[in-house]
Scaffold this active site. Sequence first.
Site, PDB file in Angstrom:
ATOM      1  N   CYS A 124     -19.563 -68.653  28.092  1.00 17.90           N
ATOM      2  CA  CYS A 124     -19.178 -67.385  28.374  1.00 17.90           C
ATOM      3  C   CYS A 124     -17.761 -67.388  29.025  1.00 17.90           C
ATOM      4  O   CYS A 124     -17.064 -67.547  27.877  1.00 17.90           O
ATOM      5  CB  CYS A 124     -19.993 -66.365  29.321  1.00 17.90           C
ATOM      6  SG  CYS A 124     -20.068 -64.818  28.849  1.00 17.90           S
ATOM      7  N   HIS A 128     -25.235 -67.078  26.768  1.00 15.66           N
ATOM      8  CA  HIS A 128     -25.437 -67.832  27.900  1.00 15.66           C
ATOM      9  C   HIS A 128     -26.825 -68.624  27.427  1.00 15.66           C
ATOM     10  O   HIS A 128     -27.917 -68.409  27.670  1.00 15.66           O
ATOM     11  CB  HIS A 128     -26.012 -67.130  29.012  1.00 15.66           C
ATOM     12  CG  HIS A 128     -24.709 -66.367  29.886  1.00 15.66           C
ATOM     13  ND1 HIS A 128     -24.278 -66.848  30.710  1.00 15.66           N
ATOM     14  CD2 HIS A 128     -24.105 -65.376  29.460  1.00 15.66           C
ATOM     15  CE1 HIS A 128     -23.157 -66.330  31.085  1.00 15.66           C
ATOM     16  NE2 HIS A 128     -23.143 -65.297  30.496  1.00 15.66           N
ATOM     17  N   GLU A 165     -28.075 -71.403  28.828  1.00 10.37           N
ATOM     18  CA  GLU A 165     -28.617 -71.857  30.005  1.00 10.37           C
ATOM     19  C   GLU A 165     -30.009 -71.023  30.265  1.00 10.37           C
ATOM     20  O   GLU A 165     -31.180 -71.461  30.899  1.00 10.37           O
ATOM     21  CB  GLU A 165     -27.889 -72.124  31.139  1.00 10.37           C
ATOM     22  CG  GLU A 165     -27.502 -70.616  31.895  1.00 10.37           C
ATOM     23  CD  GLU A 165     -26.534 -69.999  31.432  1.00 10.37           C
ATOM     24  OE1 GLU A 165     -25.896 -70.315  30.164  1.00 10.37           O
ATOM     25  OE2 GLU A 165     -25.698 -69.047  32.047  1.00 10.37           O
TER      26      GLU A 165
END
Length: 533
Positions: free
Chosen positions: A382, A508, A510
């Site tokens: 990001c 993102h 993650e």
Amino acid sequence: MSKFIFVTGGVVSSLGKGIAAAAIGKLLEARGLQTTIIKCDPYLNVDPGTMNPFQHGEVYVTDDGAETDLDLGHYERFTNGYFSKDSNITTGKIYYNVITKERRGDYLGKTVQIIPHITDEIKKGIKKVARDRGVDVTIVEIGGTVGDIESLPFLEAIRQLRWELGEGYGLNIHVTLLPYIKCAGEHKTKPTQHSVGRLREIGIAPDILLCRTEKHVTKEQRDKISLFCNVEREAVIEAADVKHIYEVPLAFKKEGLDNLILKKLNVHKEDKELKDWKIKVVNRLKNPLREVKICVVGKYIALPDAYKSIYEALVHGGIANNTKVNIIKVDSADLEKGKYEKSLKEAHGILVPGGFGDRGIEGKIKAVQYARENKIPYFGICLGMQIATIEFARNVCKLKGANSTEFDKASKNPIISLLEEQKNVKNLGASMRLGAYPCRLSKKSLSFKAYKKENISERHRHRYEFNNKYKKSFEKKGLIFSGANAAQGLVEIVELKNHPWFVACQFHPEFKSKPDKAHPLFKAFVEAAIASK
Ligand code: GLN
């Protein structure tokens, strides 16, 4: 109809209630039950989206674009449940709904009160999730600590719900602390007695106590807690500290927590070991073949919770490579002052995570420059992707004043900027590009090599985008645009030519990584870091 488990916390905060709820979900799934978990947060913010990460930790984003409490991250990492906007109920959301109804005249002239209107709204939210998901068991975690004024309406709502559900349909689990007093050489049970007493005052009698402790609890102490708290002896469960959070389900299993829950909920399922979890996650965590150092350069480094999912995803990338990932945390503001450069030199990989606001930006740019020039694997997420393109613009393309308009409104070279339609947005809450969007990968890219497929979907949480005006000239200089949102014409991933591993994405990744199923990009990044050793 779903059965319910209500999880409350006593004595102090930070007992790991979220992890406990997630681990319970995992245990029940292993027994063949479908579960979902709801987090109730007793604060007035409608969601944590506008809260400072220093105060609240990471904002976790779901596929449907909800900005939620980071406990939902634990739920997703431990279980296979589906989580969405309605999985996180806040006081703010509840009041917002009730006041909106009041203004509309829905209450037909009645006095609108905490009981029953607020509590009804809470119950409605909980029941809706259970019904929509069609699960066997709904776990409801109540944030905060018993005794807080804020959480009272939630506790009253679950008290009523349990009563309405009737025998065998509801269960109260209280997570509590047994402090160990060193000089006395023993655990103290009094805070737990008081906490349970407090719950009983409001009509909630815990069925199971999860006793968080540093040391093992003796038989005598269990007897004492059982007697004074009115909880069956076998339901006083020791929840001792473990080294890795992923050991928690195994520790609970060893204590017989799953059998106890099934018995109390009157559910019959064959006993199953958590074999896969043990082999594929815990054993690998405990016996890594090697170690690597990954440097995470961010502005909220001081608070471990601020980058929770990033740190966890790195651990997962490590598990997938049988490698222990040692994370070196570097404050980007310190990097600006020239401190911590040593850490960059030690690192086998550098990661710049997401972020907002201009503090520490120049430090992050330094980190990217270092990774690019020294051919250290780089993973930008990001803001970390935006920073990578700004660095490239400044130092490779020699574009003066290259920046994001988030940091320099009058930038001569706005590499990152707002889309036209975003320029008039006034409300800060939930006004970003949020949630899952499709992305198409180009076949000759590191990203494709990692994902092994062309079409992916990843979660977003940002306002600014790469400015397509610069695409062609950057390409000529060696930046590869390897992922795009075709429908909106947005750049999603950039990579670098002539670099062993340099991948930066606008989304993102993650949020979608799991311990037993590392996210492809995290797996590939750790692999590249191992290779660079
Ligand atoms: N501040 C940047 C934006 O809003 C990046 C956001 C992020 O990293 N999550 O676009």
